[in-house]
Design an enzyme around this catalytic site. Structure first.
Site, mmCIF file in Angstrom:
data_model
loop_
_atom_site.group_PDB
_atom_site.id
_atom_site.type_symbol
_atom_site.label_atom_id
_atom_site.label_comp_id
_atom_site.label_asym_id
_atom_site.label_seq_id
_atom_site.Cartn_x
_atom_site.Cartn_y
_atom_site.Cartn_z
ATOM 1 N N HIS A 306 0.664 -66.951 52.270
ATOM 2 C CA HIS A 306 0.622 -65.925 53.318
ATOM 3 C C HIS A 306 1.555 -64.792 52.923
ATOM 4 C CE1 HIS A 306 0.905 -64.046 57.313
ATOM 5 N NE2 HIS A 306 -0.196 -64.709 57.619
ATOM 6 N N ASP A 363 -5.501 -69.632 58.572
ATOM 7 C CA ASP A 363 -6.897 -69.222 58.383
ATOM 8 C C ASP A 363 -7.718 -70.355 57.765
ATOM 9 O OD1 ASP A 363 -6.558 -66.483 59.266
ATOM 10 O OD2 ASP A 363 -5.419 -66.177 57.429
#
Length: 428
Positions: A306, A363
């Protein structure tokens, strides 16, 4: 705590820059008067080293893997609260009492219907239109229907608009989905929770009753909670920037949806599923992992690591448990989900992934859950927009009420031609 100012030396002229300190996080150099006092701007592509506002809503410490909503760790909220409590917290700054929660739930529930004329907007789109394209249009169109809540100088109208956006977003999202598959719209039900009502509007049909699974209801609520806000990301900054001009709240949220649509932002879980489709089967995972390790290969593993979280994404820890519960209940025999689970196992054990801190992010897990629940990949970003609406309206409220707020006007480093003399067309 006050700090001695930082000193900036420009051509032997020394200028003082005040140092500001928040309740937590890095200290900040105040450059708001820099141009006036020095004649210089700062250059910061992507604003990655620039604080565009002061906020009390969300805090992220990416190095430590911390996400706080109004000071509460996301893990605690996911464990002990529901999405409606989180919406209240983001909007008002404190968790609600039982009585406040009941009233808030009631007020949101009784705003979930949309104006009947909005139905006609959908028929103007092609059936194969991306649902995010539809959402940008219909959310912006809300300002044409609810004139009584567009005066941003009136605190009551601002609050009504916020309630309407949080309440109506699931209805509009479900309508976008139903339109794309040619099924009739399902009206909201006041006897269901926020998450259960959304699932009912998505999956129910008029010819039979649909029963919402408690496990799926909880998973949906959790996805909404984990995506509710995330500091000054691209879409939130877009909402604030649009709002700084005095635009009505419906237009501001439509702008946020447009920003969220980008694959580098809200489209990440959709991109993750497309990657799993490209891999196809478990036996091909080593091939793609080796490609991901090869710097000369453009292939990238989506859903790992991330930009903000340098360690494990705290939201992913929560989603991992839920993903396994959902898959366990549904018992789906899907090769893509098998690929995802095998890839997850590899990422948590492989030395390369561990060294690079390429852990599965939120995600990755939300994409798996939504796929298992029966959502098509093009709906993933719509669900993200639905969840993030509570954060957007909270940030928009805070911006409007900030006494030092000005219309957004970033500067630029101009590198084009200097002033030139125009040659008439017949002489060129």
């Amino acid at each position: 705590m006050s700090h001695p100012p930082a000193k900036l030396d420009i051509n032997s002229d020394v200028f003082k820059l005040p140092i500001l300190e928040g309740s937590v996080g890095p200290k900040v150099l105040d450059v708001s008067k820099l141009y006036r006092e020095t004649g210089y701007f700062t250059y910061d592509p992507g604003f990655t080293s620039t604080a565009s506002c002061e906020s009390k809503i969300t805090f992220i410490d990416g190095d430590k893997g911390i996400l706080l909503y109004r000071g509460y760790p996301i893990e605690d909220l996911a464990e002990s609260s529901d999405y409606m409590e989180v919406c209240y917290l983001l909007l008002f700054g404190e968790l609600p009492t039982k009585k406040e929660k009941e009233k808030f739930d009631h007020d949101i529930t009784y705003h979930t219907m949309v104006h009947e004329q909005l139905n006609h907007f959908y028929s103007g789109f092609r059936r194969d239109a991306h649902p995010m394209a539809i959402m940008v249009g219909v959310v912006g169109a809300l300002s044409a229907f609810y004139h009584d809540s567009t005066d941003i100088s009136d605190p009551r109208q601002r609050l009504i608009a916020s309630y309407r956006l949080i309440a109506k977003m699931p209805t509009l999202a479900a309508m976008a989905y139903k339109y794309s598959i040619g099924q009739p719209f399902i009206y909201p039900r006041n006897d269901l929770s926020y998450a259960a009502n959304f699932l009912n509007m998505i999956f129910a049909v008029p010819c039979e009753e649909y029963h919402v699974s408690p496990t799926l209801e909880k998973a949906m609520d959790l996805i909404f909670t984990l995506h509710a806000d995330h500091e000054q990301n691209a879409s939130t900054s877009t909402v604030r920037l649009a709002g700084s001009s005095g635009a009505n709240p419906f237009a501001c949220i439509a702008a946020g949806i447009a920003s969220l649509w980008g694959p580098a932002h809200g489209g990440a879980n959709e991109a993750c599923l497309k990657m799993l489709e490209e891999i196809g089967t478990k036996d091909r995972i080593p091939e793609f992992v080796n490609r991901a390790k090869d710097k000369s290969d453009p292939f990238r593993l989506m859903g790992f690591g991330h930009r903000v979280y340098k360690n494990f994404d705290p939201r992913a820890k929560v989603m991992r448990k839920t993903a396994h519960k959902v898959l366990g209940e549904l018992g789906i025999d899907d090769p893509l989900l098998e690929v995802a689970m095998e890839l997850e196992k590899l990422a948590l054990e492989d030395e390369y992934f561990i060294a690079k801190k390429l852990y599965p992010n939120v995600d990755f897990y939300s994409g798996i859950i939504l796929k298992a629940m029966g959502f098509p990949t093009e709906m993933f970003t719509v669900l993200f927009a639905l969840a993030r609406t509570s954060g957007w309206v909270s940030q928009w409220h805070e911006m409007i009420e900030d006494p030092v707020q000005k219309i957004g006007r970033p500067r630029q480093l101009y590198t084009g031609p200097t002033q030139r003399k125009l040659t008439p067309l017949d002489k060129r």
